[in-house]
Structure formats: C-alpha cells, structure tokens
Scaffold this motif. Structure first.
Motif, short mmCIF file in Angstrom:
data_model
loop_
_atom_site.label_atom_id
_atom_site.label_comp_id
_atom_site.label_asym_id
_atom_site.label_seq_id
_atom_site.Cartn_x
_atom_site.Cartn_y
_atom_site.Cartn_z
N UNK A 190 44.05 39.17 9.72
CA UNK A 190 42.66 39.00 9.51
C UNK A 190 42.67 38.11 7.86
N UNK A 191 43.53 37.76 7.51
CA UNK A 191 43.64 36.92 6.22
C UNK A 191 42.56 35.75 6.31
N UNK A 192 42.16 35.18 7.44
CA UNK A 192 41.31 34.07 7.64
C UNK A 192 39.85 34.76 7.20
N UNK A 193 39.69 35.77 7.61
CA UNK A 193 38.40 36.41 7.48
C UNK A 193 37.96 37.07 6.19
N UNK A 194 38.96 37.56 5.24
CA UNK A 194 38.55 38.21 4.16
C UNK A 194 37.80 37.19 3.03
N UNK A 195 38.00 36.10 3.28
CA UNK A 195 37.45 35.06 1.82
C UNK A 195 36.03 34.82 2.54
N UNK A 196 35.55 35.09 3.59
CA UNK A 196 34.13 34.50 4.33
C UNK A 196 33.10 35.46 3.67
N UNK A 219 31.92 30.44 6.93
CA UNK A 219 32.66 29.87 7.82
C UNK A 219 31.92 30.14 9.31
N UNK A 220 31.69 29.13 9.85
CA UNK A 220 30.66 29.46 11.17
C UNK A 220 31.39 30.28 12.33
N UNK A 221 33.02 30.52 12.35
CA UNK A 221 33.30 31.45 13.27
C UNK A 221 33.17 32.69 12.76
N UNK A 222 33.26 32.94 11.39
CA UNK A 222 33.02 34.22 10.86
C UNK A 222 31.62 34.67 11.24
N UNK A 243 39.83 24.50 17.22
CA UNK A 243 39.63 24.17 15.79
C UNK A 243 40.55 24.81 14.74
N UNK A 244 41.47 23.75 14.35
CA UNK A 244 42.45 24.18 13.40
C UNK A 244 41.87 24.47 11.88
N UNK A 245 42.32 25.39 11.23
CA UNK A 245 41.86 25.53 9.63
C UNK A 245 42.85 25.53 8.84
N UNK A 246 42.80 25.77 7.41
CA UNK A 246 43.79 26.20 6.79
C UNK A 246 44.46 27.53 6.74
N UNK A 247 43.40 28.50 7.19
CA UNK A 247 44.22 29.84 7.31
C UNK A 247 44.28 30.26 8.84
N UNK A 248 43.92 29.64 9.78
CA UNK A 248 44.05 29.95 11.18
C UNK A 248 43.42 28.92 12.18
#
Length: 210
Positions: free
Chosen positions: A36-42, A57-60, A198-203
């Motif tokens: 869940x590293x992608x989620x923590x900064x959102x 982050x729209x996905x978050x 959708x590729x992003x930097x963290x996921x």
C-alpha cells in the motif's frame, strides 16, 4: 441500485494480496504493508488518519468514496482466533474507523453489532456471503457496496459472480509467499475484462469490469 465493487485492492507483482504469517504484529502479513505504499502519500489516506496534506490521487479518492456499505472478511476486523483480539477489541482502526457506513463482517463467531464513531456500525454475519451481500445492499440503497477484503473474501465474491468492478493496484514488490488473489480463478470465463490501465510512479492501476 448501486454496484458491488472492489476498489484500491493492492497486489504484488507475483499476485499476492497479503503476505505470509498474518497476526497482531503483521495484520497484512510480512511485507504486506508495502503493498500500500502508493496509498500512504495521498490525501485520501492522510485524511483517514486525521492528517492534512497529501497528493490528490483519483484512484485513492474513488477507493474511499461513494460506498453505502462495506463487506469485510474476519481478519480485516481483527486477528484470527476465537477471542477477537480480547474482550475489548473493536477493530484495527480505533474508535473512528474509516468506513463511516454499515460494515458487515464475515465470520463463524457470532457477536453483537458494535456502534463506532463517525457512522460505522460493525455487523457480524455468520450465515455466508450471500446473506452478507443482501444485508449490505439493503443498507447501501442506491450507493455502492465495497468488498473490502481480504483475499479470501474477494475470491469468494469473484467466484460467485457478484463483483461488478474490480480496481487492482499492482505494487512493484514481490512477496514470494502469502495469499494469492487469482490462483485457480478463470477471470475471462467469469466475464471479466480489463477496461482501464494507468501506470503511475508508485503502482499500476488496473480496472476489470464484468
């Protein structure tokens, strides 16, 4: 009538949705927190834990919004075992869980409902996934029902053909062991196809629709 969705469900590159050896020290299994590293900064995550700031982050956002009810597996509420983590255990999230809606826990161990702060009430369902889904849909009304996990719960609802949309987050880690999300499941045979990547930097975000 709303949809039944899985949203923001993280999996490793090798297909695991949780690491091995889940327990009080490692609720998501060893290495599972890194999924869940992608989620923590959102902003969505930071507001969930009472903090300001974060990335938009729209996905978050979509993973936390629009739901009128939730369904969770037993281990998403507390550690495995008959004692629920002790007599005072009320879930992993403290007094104000992030659900803010009726939340139905699949379990073999009966327990009276628990009313929490912020609009969350935990209901414990002992008569299976169909009963839990019927109760969740009734509670959600026109809003969506979120199948929040864990892996075994998502698998059961997938095999039942009950999930309309599945948003996966493929995190750039390998776990080697743990709970495999899709082992033995024929997604095309169940009617699922990839509708967004959708590729992003963290996921990489992948949406499958039935």
């Amino acid at each position: 009538m709303g949809k039944v969705r899985v949203a923001g469900f993280a999996v490793s590159i090798d297909g695991f949705g949780a690491g091995p050896d889940q327990g009080l020290e490692h609720p998501l299994g060893k290495g599972g927190r890194e999924l869940h590293n992608w989620f923590y900064p959102t902003k969505a995550f930071r507001s969930m834990i009472g903090q300001d700031g974060g990335t938009d982050d729209r996905f978050a956002r979509a993973a936390m919004a629009g739901f009128g009810a939730y369904i969770l597996g037993r281990n998403m509420f507390g550690p495995a075992g008959d004692n629920w983590g002790g007599p005072d255990w009320k879930g992993w999230w403290g007094d104000n869980p992030p659900y803010h809606a009726p939340t139905f826990i699949l379990t073999h161990h009966p327990r009276a409902p628990i009313v929490m702060e912020g609009g969350t009430t935990f209901h414990f369902v002992t008569d299976g996934i169909d009963a839990a889904l019927a109760q969740a849909k009734a509670a959600a009304g026109d809003r969506d029902v979120k199948i929040g996990g864990g892996v075994a719960t998502v698998r059961q609802y997938l095999l039942a053909g009950a999930i309309d949309e599945l948003h996966l987050v493929q995190s750039p880690i390998v776990l080697g062991r743990g709970e495999a999300l899709f082992a033995g499941i024929d997604l095309p045979g169940l009617g699922y196809r990839v509708t967004e990547v959708v590729p992003t930097e963290l996921a990489t975000h992948i949406v499958l629709t039935r």
